[in-house]
Design an enzyme around this catalytic site. Structure first.
Site, PDB file in Angstrom:
ATOM      1  N   SER A  78      45.016  30.757  40.136  1.00  0.00           N
ATOM      2  CA  SER A  78      44.023  30.700  39.056  1.00  0.00           C
ATOM      3  C   SER A  78      44.727  30.817  37.712  1.00  0.00           C
ATOM      4  O   SER A  78      45.730  31.535  37.581  1.00  0.00           O
ATOM      5  CB  SER A  78      43.032  31.855  39.203  1.00  0.00           C
ATOM      6  OG  SER A  78      42.241  31.955  38.033  1.00  0.00           O
ATOM      7  N   TYR A  92      40.046  39.911  40.721  1.00  0.00           N
ATOM      8  CA  TYR A  92      40.302  38.491  40.992  1.00  0.00           C
ATOM      9  C   TYR A  92      41.704  38.106  40.517  1.00  0.00           C
ATOM     10  O   TYR A  92      42.482  37.503  41.263  1.00  0.00           O
ATOM     11  CB  TYR A  92      39.245  37.646  40.287  1.00  0.00           C
ATOM     12  CG  TYR A  92      39.364  36.163  40.532  1.00  0.00           C
ATOM     13  CD1 TYR A  92      38.906  35.588  41.702  1.00  0.00           C
ATOM     14  CD2 TYR A  92      39.959  35.336  39.583  1.00  0.00           C
ATOM     15  CE1 TYR A  92      39.023  34.220  41.927  1.00  0.00           C
ATOM     16  CE2 TYR A  92      40.081  33.980  39.797  1.00  0.00           C
ATOM     17  CZ  TYR A  92      39.609  33.425  40.966  1.00  0.00           C
ATOM     18  OH  TYR A  92      39.735  32.079  41.185  1.00  0.00           O
TER      19      TYR A  92
END
Ligand code: NAP
Length: 246
Positions: free
Chosen positions: A141, A155
């Site tokens: 990400s 995350y």
């Protein structure tokens, strides 16, 4: 004849979003493709049908990424049912959201199981099958490079672990001619992060290109790394975020 003719790929979390686009792209480039799903059996079957209708070969496998033995079985079955394994794409993912005071240890365990332990197990199992020229590509990400808002620590942490895994295995498996890399998507229009969802305008405003990415944008980077052009790229991170980290 596509650049991946004769190759076999496994894409985890291939029933929708970035995984479905990646499976479809690798198949269009000539690879036979296995894709895993957790619950969305019908949607995984739709992706397989779409690939087959375009003349490709595909296989859907149920495998909860939180279940290590299911992941290992999916890797083994890809090699058995499709005859080999050349490309592993660790894509299955979830989006835990909450500030450090709000997320729980259960959130931590679930997220790390799906993002980190699953990738570790898939790589370990795949290493026994991958042929010379093999490719391991993990979907991380852009939030590894920059965390622009609260609520993203778990995350971001879990995706960051993929960078360390990738660098390590690039050294372990490089002598066998196997590469390992991470692709970091930015805001990408999927069910996880719809381009018309709450907060989407703020995300779009962070990009240099003033738009969300598409799953195909991310799949193109995976296809590059999986193809002949990516042969000398390993231990690397490619960010596909429309300039969020610029
Ligand atoms: P998505 O549309 O929500 O799709 C997630 C996929 O992962 C689905 O195929 C889902 O299968 C599968 N999955 C989820 N949990 C699973 C589990 N426990 N076991 C097996 N499969 C599981 O998400 P996406 O946006 O395409 O995201 C794909 C990857 O890109 C993720 O790793 C995500 O973190 C990363 N990413 C996304 C964005 C973004 O903006 N969209 C940005 C950066 C990174 P089922 O359909 O069966 O549930």
């Amino acid at each position: 004849m596509g650049p991946l003719q004769g190759k076999v790929a496994l894409v985890t979390g291939g029933s929708r979003g970035i995984g479905a686009a990646t499976a479809t792209r690798l198949a269009a480039d000539g690879a036979a493709v296995a894709l895993t799903y957790r619950t969305a059996r019908d949607r995984a079957a739709d992706v397989v049908r779409h690939i087959e209708e375009a003349g490709g070969k595909a296989l859907a496998l149920a495998a909860d990424a939180a279940d290590s033995s299911a992941i290992a079985t999916a890797v083994d079955r890809t090699a058995t049912d499709l005859g080999a394994l050349d490309i592993l794409v660790n894509n299955a993912g979830v989006f835990p959201y909450g500030t450090i005071g709000d997320v729980t240890l259960a959130d931590y365990d679930d997220t790390m199981a799906v993002h980190v332990r699953a990738a570790f197990v898939a790589v370990q199992t795949a290493a026994a099958h991958l042929r010379t020229g093999g490719r391991i590509i993990s979907i991380g990400s852009s939030l590894v490079g920059r965390v622009p808002a609260p609520g993203l620590s778990l995350y971001s942490m879990s995706e960051s672990a993929l960078v360390g895994l990738t660098k390590g295995i690039s050294r372990d498996l490089g002598p066998r001619g196997i590469t390992a890399n991470v692709v970091h998507p930015g805001s990408t229009d999927t069910e996880m992060n719809p381009a018309d969802g709450e907060g989407a305008d703020e995300e779009r405003a962070l990009t240099a290109l003033n738009r969300y990415g598409t799953p195909a944008d991310v799949a193109a980077a995976v296809a590059y790394l999986a193809g002949p052009g990516g042969a000398y790229v390993t231990g690397a991170e490619i960010t596909v975020d429309g300039g969020v980290n610029a």
